[in-house]
Write an enzyme that holds these catalytic residues in place. Structure first.
Site, mmCIF file in Angstrom:
data_model
loop_
_atom_site.group_PDB
_atom_site.id
_atom_site.type_symbol
_atom_site.label_atom_id
_atom_site.label_comp_id
_atom_site.label_asym_id
_atom_site.label_seq_id
_atom_site.Cartn_x
_atom_site.Cartn_y
_atom_site.Cartn_z
ATOM 1 N N ASP A 1 -7.430 -1.861 -0.612
ATOM 2 C CA ASP A 1 -6.540 -2.686 -0.179
ATOM 3 C C ASP A 1 -7.332 -4.065 -0.140
ATOM 4 O OD1 ASP A 1 -5.172 -4.555 1.721
ATOM 5 O OD2 ASP A 1 -4.166 -2.643 2.614
ATOM 6 N N GLU B 1 -1.951 -5.029 -2.220
ATOM 7 C CA GLU B 1 -1.778 -6.042 -1.398
ATOM 8 C C GLU B 1 -2.269 -7.224 -1.557
ATOM 9 O OE1 GLU B 1 0.119 -5.591 1.649
ATOM 10 O OE2 GLU B 1 0.306 -3.244 1.680
ATOM 11 N N HIS C 1 0.827 -1.208 0.041
ATOM 12 C CA HIS C 1 -0.201 0.064 0.147
ATOM 13 C C HIS C 1 0.810 1.278 -0.002
ATOM 14 C CE1 HIS C 1 -4.636 0.915 0.907
ATOM 15 N NE2 HIS C 1 -3.945 1.790 -0.287
ATOM 16 N N HIS D 1 -6.959 -1.534 7.718
ATOM 17 C CA HIS D 1 -5.747 -0.550 8.393
ATOM 18 C C HIS D 1 -6.116 0.856 7.901
ATOM 19 C CE1 HIS D 1 -4.202 -4.695 7.409
ATOM 20 N NE2 HIS D 1 -3.987 -4.860 8.816
ATOM 21 N N ASP E 1 -10.117 -0.240 3.409
ATOM 22 C CA ASP E 1 -8.892 -1.013 4.044
ATOM 23 C C ASP E 1 -9.192 -1.616 5.511
ATOM 24 O OD1 ASP E 1 -6.414 -1.614 4.799
ATOM 25 O OD2 ASP E 1 -5.476 0.031 3.821
ATOM 26 N N HIS F 1 4.255 0.503 4.215
ATOM 27 C CA HIS F 1 2.882 0.326 3.946
ATOM 28 C C HIS F 1 1.751 0.669 5.152
ATOM 29 C CE1 HIS F 1 2.023 -3.977 4.991
ATOM 30 N NE2 HIS F 1 2.621 -3.578 6.009
ATOM 31 N N ASP G 1 -3.516 2.761 8.048
ATOM 32 C CA ASP G 1 -2.109 3.251 7.477
ATOM 33 C C ASP G 1 -1.985 4.797 7.705
ATOM 34 O OD1 ASP G 1 -2.276 0.499 6.408
ATOM 35 O OD2 ASP G 1 -2.759 0.874 4.344
ATOM 36 N N ASP H 1 -7.128 -6.451 1.827
ATOM 37 C CA ASP H 1 -7.377 -7.116 3.065
ATOM 38 C C ASP H 1 -8.639 -6.228 3.751
ATOM 39 O OD1 ASP H 1 -6.423 -4.313 4.329
ATOM 40 O OD2 ASP H 1 -4.360 -5.273 4.500
#
Ligand SMILES: NC(=[NH2+])NCCC[C@H](N)C(=O)O
Ligand SMILES: [Mn+2]
Length: 299
Positions: A226, A271, A97, A126, A124, A141, A128, A228
């Site tokens: 992302d 990702e 990312h 996360h 996402d 990332h 980030d 994830d």
């Protein structure tokens, strides 16, 4: 529409190897064909050159692992994306990312002498939003959004020259993993984040309505997706999986509603880690997400 695909095969920002193969896995999952079937004119521009970790000493500088080669790749990405014509839709493929520092900046500067505002929808698990000081890992990332808003290391936050993303122009969706000091930074910046609790409570439809309302003043809108963000049962091929993610349909509905708004002007898919995947399932799911954002409908 005119769609420009650009790969950034970089895994230097992640703690685990393998997302450098993401662009290849996405192409293998018939990305261009799927988009052509929707009537788009698709140009694959190939990949940005990225240093291989095997050719580098693992170098950590001021809490930033592989800073120099990541800076190089992000600078090339900014240059490449910023020069794309205004009437093309850049679809950039990571990579970890940290590539978003390059793609978001490149898209914000692309054909934009008047300095119009760019909105960012960050899908996402996360946020980030770490800086080198708050990061528990030193992995870049986990830091791209903080740098896009001007925090952290001056070399990374200066990729767009004087340009910076305004925290009010960011909306995050799917969040369920935030580090301790990262949380304080997010609150201070006042970034709107819909965690999985809000996804459960409000549903994707209301979240998209609120998001588009909040970003009504921006003329360009980038979606950074992302893999994830989706539940690990849907996208197992990711390096930092977190349980309790978006379902397959929530992901598609989010893309379908954003597509219907007609306001999204660029997108990242990041990702995707084929080394950790099951028969390229994650790349296939993410190709489907891009197709929904670019107009695919069930009927
Ligand atoms: N794009 C990602 N997968 N980011 C994961 C970040 C994990 C953790 N918050 C870190 O900063 O190290
Ligand atoms: Mn991320």
């Amino acid at each position: 529409m005119n769609v420009s695909i650009l790969g950034i095969p970089m895994d230097l920002g992640a703690g685990r190897r393998g997302v450098d193969m993401g662009p290849s896995a996405l192409r293998n999952a018939h990305l261009a064909t799927r988009l052509r079937e929707l009537g788009h004119e698709v140009h694959d521009l190939g990949d940005i050159g990225v240093a291989l970790p095997e050719t580098l000493d693992k170098h950590e500088e001021a809490g930033l692992v592989f800073l120099e080669p990541i800076l190089d790749a992000c600078r090339s990405t900014v240059g490449r994306v910023a020069e794309l014509p205004a009437d093309t839709f850049p679809l950039t493929l990571g990579g970890d990312h940290s590539v978003a520092m390059g793609t978001v900046t490149g898209n914000a500067l692309r054909g934009n002498p008047a300095g119009e505002r760019t909105g960012l929808i960050w899908v996402d698990a996360h946020t980030d939003y770490n800086t080198p000081r708050s990061s528990p890992s030193g992995n870049i990332h986990g830091m791209p959004v903080a740098h896009l808003t001007g925090l952290g290391d001056a070399r990374l936050s200066g990729l767009g020259g004087p340009w910076q993303l305004r925290p009010e122009d960011i909306v995050m969706i799917g969040i369920r993993s935030v580090d301790r000091h990262e949380r304080d930074l997010l609150r201070e910046a006042g970034i709107q984040a819909y965690t999985m609790k809000e996804v459960d409570q409000m549903g994707i439809t209301r979240i998209v309505e609120e998001t588009l309302e909040r970003l009504s003043g921006v003329t360009r809108l980038h979606v950074s997706f992302d893999a994830d963000a989706l539940d690990p049962s849907v996208c197992p091929g990711v390096g930092t999986p977190v349980p309790g993610g978006l379902t397959y349909r929530e992901g598609h509905l989010l893309m379908e509603l954003l597509s219907e708004s007609g306001r999204v002007t660029s997108m990242d898919i990041v990702e995707v880690n084929p080394v950790l995947d099951l028969h390229n399932q994650t790349a296939e799911v993410m190709v489907g997400m891009a197709a929904s954002l670019l107009g695919q409908r069930i009927l």
